[in-house]
Enzyme design. Structure first.
Site, PDB file in Angstrom:
ATOM      1  N   LYS A 265     -44.676   6.910  20.063  1.00  0.00           N
ATOM      2  CA  LYS A 265     -43.501   7.150  22.043  1.00  0.00           C
ATOM      3  C   LYS A 265     -43.726   8.000  22.782  1.00  0.00           C
ATOM      4  CE  LYS A 265     -39.758   8.287  22.997  1.00  0.00           C
ATOM      5  NZ  LYS A 265     -39.500   8.214  24.114  1.00  0.00           N
ATOM      6  N   GLY A 317     -41.519  18.329  19.098  1.00  0.00           N
ATOM      7  CA  GLY A 317     -39.871  17.864  19.953  1.00  0.00           C
ATOM      8  C   GLY A 317     -38.554  19.361  19.874  1.00  0.00           C
ATOM      9  N   SER A 318     -37.832  19.343  20.064  1.00  0.00           N
ATOM     10  CA  SER A 318     -36.337  19.808  19.640  1.00  0.00           C
ATOM     11  C   SER A 318     -36.530  19.464  18.370  1.00  0.00           C
ATOM     12  CB  SER A 318     -35.118  19.640  20.421  1.00  0.00           C
ATOM     13  OG  SER A 318     -34.620  18.089  20.123  1.00  0.00           O
ATOM     14  N   GLU A 320     -33.018  19.603  16.758  1.00  0.00           N
ATOM     15  CA  GLU A 320     -32.320  19.037  16.629  1.00  0.00           C
ATOM     16  C   GLU A 320     -32.411  17.912  16.241  1.00  0.00           C
ATOM     17  OE1 GLU A 320     -29.918  18.504  20.044  1.00  0.00           O
ATOM     18  OE2 GLU A 320     -28.363  17.370  18.924  1.00  0.00           O
ATOM     19  N   ILE A 321     -33.536  17.394  17.461  1.00  0.00           N
ATOM     20  CA  ILE A 321     -34.052  15.956  17.160  1.00  0.00           C
ATOM     21  C   ILE A 321     -34.776  15.646  15.573  1.00  0.00           C
ATOM     22  CG2 ILE A 321     -35.186  13.753  17.586  1.00  0.00           C
ATOM     23  CD1 ILE A 321     -32.739  14.389  19.525  1.00  0.00           C
ATOM     24  N   GLU A 339     -43.221  19.550  13.853  1.00  0.00           N
ATOM     25  CA  GLU A 339     -42.809  20.484  14.870  1.00  0.00           C
ATOM     26  C   GLU A 339     -42.647  20.995  16.011  1.00  0.00           C
ATOM     27  OE1 GLU A 339     -44.412  22.766  17.546  1.00  0.00           O
ATOM     28  OE2 GLU A 339     -46.045  21.418  18.413  1.00  0.00           O
ATOM     29  N   CYS A 373     -43.699  25.049  22.702  1.00  0.00           N
ATOM     30  CA  CYS A 373     -42.910  25.707  22.066  1.00  0.00           C
ATOM     31  C   CYS A 373     -42.903  27.124  21.343  1.00  0.00           C
ATOM     32  CB  CYS A 373     -43.146  24.412  20.791  1.00  0.00           C
ATOM     33  SG  CYS A 373     -44.652  24.593  20.714  1.00  0.00           S
ATOM     34  N   GLU A 470     -33.946  28.960  22.297  1.00  0.00           N
ATOM     35  CA  GLU A 470     -34.831  27.987  23.009  1.00  0.00           C
ATOM     36  C   GLU A 470     -34.617  27.700  24.241  1.00  0.00           C
ATOM     37  OE1 GLU A 470     -36.731  24.379  21.707  1.00  0.00           O
ATOM     38  OE2 GLU A 470     -39.405  25.874  21.796  1.00  0.00           O
TER      39      GLU A 470
END
Ligand code: NDP
Length: 563
Positions: A265, A317-318, A320-321, A339, A373, A470
């Protein structure tokens, strides 16, 4: 990746430049500037002196006189005449790319519409124009894609000898190289990153990952001596918008090399290079179902990751997710690599080669608009050189070119989305409100698109949000330290642990520091350097598992006892 040196070394801040009174020795003037013709009567350009548009003129509105230098005698303009100058625009042609009005999902080797029939618009962040409409995948499409990947794994790919898998990977690598210009232009239009970076970094590195893992496909017994490496099955891969094709390559190349099939995705703001990659898969005759690309919203990403037919989850990604994903698949036997975010320290000691360090700092935080990142977003400078280094950094910032990402001279392009621009703006405002000192070079931003000036904060305290969170934008926070112990303490004082940089003349100090840094990657006298042979990944809230190198293969195999 390296940031190219500016054409004029030693340029001063814009406020110092307007009258052109400061001297730049002739031997500091190199490259394009030495070839620069005199300005036209309209203040710049190669047009006729009457101001009418000549064959090589550019619109008056685009001329920004930022650097006024004294002309070297060799220019034949009369000794010491002030010459305002600017680079001529050097836009890359978008003709190499055909963007269709609509794109579907790529499932089982075919382009199909989403089950819901819905689409979403894809926007060029540099112009805010809608580039195309893309099928919006949902849980039903995910189910079809995972089944296709499972069938391809069982019937074909999982049992294919490594040397045969390698042939497909080599073919994909070659096709990426052959179509690199097309990919670079598309990536820049979709992400807002400068064409210079997509052309010189993203696309070559993506191809390099396929070359590298193609080499491993028939050598898994050497990667894991004494063990039998078996593929895991179907990999669900969710990637972000900052390096769309490169993140795809980081994930698909090792997965395929190890014998897995994938459902990927892409991020909603950057689906296009993944969809062009689907075309490469077709061109390479990759068996249907081995690679499936399903654009869709985050909720669809969640459905993909939670699908019971998935054996392996890889997410970038973040934080949090990422935490939510870890919670969501806890208790299943899915293998997970994450990551996530970072807040890297770039540490400069007083014995560092300052010219190189400044390039490394600039590359560390302004590369890809800081949407990286592992960006070196916290600059830790030894107190004794802090003033000099900050002064020189400000000079360097004044030479950074912000603007049209399709222009080959651009250093900092557009922020990827309005939402990300708002996040950066909010955090910068918080920095000012909390008492840090803001510096931004004077530069004109395009009227349309999501742009943000390269930003530098001094007088930053560790408690400030800009030093802790971040930002994912071109924003650098400068902090100071006195001793190596203090540098280590401050560098590690973050929930993240993805990367760090050390600038010093002493090899022993590099080793001493590296052992103490809680970061997955530590660069010494360089920053943001990537190589497919080298593992990349985090500590603490930056995630776990490694991508790249042999370690990247490990994330896609089950190791059995050969007996
Ligand atoms: P997200 O983590 O939301 O997005 C990354 C990917 O995950 C996208 O493909 C996104 O899809 C998808 N996604 C979103 N929600 C879910 C979910 N519940 N389950 C599975 N997949 C999901 O990052 P954002 O784009 O929102 O960026 C926010 C911040 O995250 C940035 O400001 C930056 O700080 C950080 N970030 C870090 C990155 C890194 O490389 N470590 C990369 C990107 C962002 P969709 O695009 O459809 O929302």
């Amino acid at each position: 990746m390296t940031t190219r040196p500016r054409t004029v070394r030693g340029a001063r801040r814009p406020e110092d430049q307007v009258d052109g009174r400061h001297d730049v020795p002739a031997d500091e003037t190199t490259g394009a500037q030495a070839d620069m013709p005199p300005a036209g009567a309209d203040g710049g350009g190669i047009g006729p002196a009457d101001g009418s548009p000549g064959p090589l003129s550019w619109p008056k509105a685009t001329i920004v006189t930022r650097h006024a230098e004294r002309a070297p005698a060799t220019w034949g303009l009369g000794d010491g005449q002030a010459v305002p100058w600017e680079y001529a625009p050097a836009p890359e042609s978008r003709d190499v790319v055909t963007i269709r009005e609509r794109y579907g999902l790529f499932i089982n080797g075919r382009e199909v519409q989403a089950a819901s029939g819905e689409t979403f618009p894809d926007v060029n962040p540099a112009t805010e124009e809608i580039l195309t409409h893309v099928a919006r995948g949902g849980p039903q499409d995910v189910d079809i894609a995972v089944r296709a990947a499972r069938t391809a794994f069982r019937r074909r790919w999982g049992a294919l000898p490594g040397r045969e898998r390698a042939k497909y990977l080599f073919r994909i690598a070659r096709l990426l190289q052959e179509r690199s210009r097309e990919f670079a232009v598309l990536e820049t239009m979709d992400t807002g990153k400068p064409i210079r970076e997509s052309r010189d970094v993203d696309i070559p590195l993506a191809a390099a990952h396929f070359w590298y893992y193609a080499g491993w496909a028939d050598k898994l017994e050497y990667a894991f001596p004494g063990r039998l490496a078996r593929p895991l099955g179907v990999a669900a891969q969710v990637i972000p918008w900052n390096f769309p094709l490169l993140m795809l390559a980081w994930k698909i190349a090792p997965a395929l090399a190890a014998g897995n099939t994938v459902v990927l995705k892409p991020a909603s703001t950057t689906p296009l290079s993944a969809l062009l990659f689907a075309d490469v898969c077709r061109q390479a005759d990759l068996p249907p179902g081995v690679v499936n690309i399903v654009p869709g919203p985050g909720s669809m990403g969640e459905a993909l990751i939670r699908h019971p037919g998935v054996d392996k989850v890889a997410f970038t990604g973040s934080t949090e997710i990422g935490k939510g994903i870890a919670r969501g698949i806890a208790g299943t036997d899915k293998v997970l690599t994450l990551e996530l975010g970072g807040k890297a320290a770039n540490i400069v000691f007083d014995d560092a080669p300052l010219d190189q360090a400044i390039e490394g700092i600039v590359n560390g935080i302004y590369f890809n608009q800081g949407e990286v990142c592992c960006a070196g977003s916290r600059l830790l400078v030894q107190e004794s050189i802090a003033d000099e280094l900050v002064d020189r950094l400000k000079d360097r910032l004044a030479t950074i070119r912000v603007g049209d990402p399709m222009d080959k001279n651009t250093d900092v392009g557009a922020i990827n989305s309005k939402a990300q621009l708002e996040k950066i703006t909010e955090l910068v405002a918080a920095g000012v409100a909390e008492g840090a000192t803001l510096y931004q070079p004077a530069c004109d931003l395009p009227e349309r698109g999501f742009f943000f000036r390269p930003t530098l904060f001094t007088n930053v305290a560790q408690s400030h949000r800009i030093a802790r969170e971040e930002i994912f934008g071109p924003v650098l926070s400068v902090l100071t330290f006195r001793t190596p112990d203090e540098a280590v303490e401050k560098a590690n004082n973050t929930p993240y642990g993805l990367s760090a940089g050390i600038w010093t003349d002493k090899g022993s100090r590099i080793l001493w520091m590296t052992r103490r840094m809680r970061a997955g990657v530590v660069w010494a006298n360089t920053f943001n350097r990537f190589d497919p042979t080298s593992p990349f990944g985090g500590y603490k809230e930056s995630g776990y598992g490694r991508e790249g190198g042999m370690q990247g293969l490990h994330a896609y195999v089950r190791l059995d006892d050969p007996s």
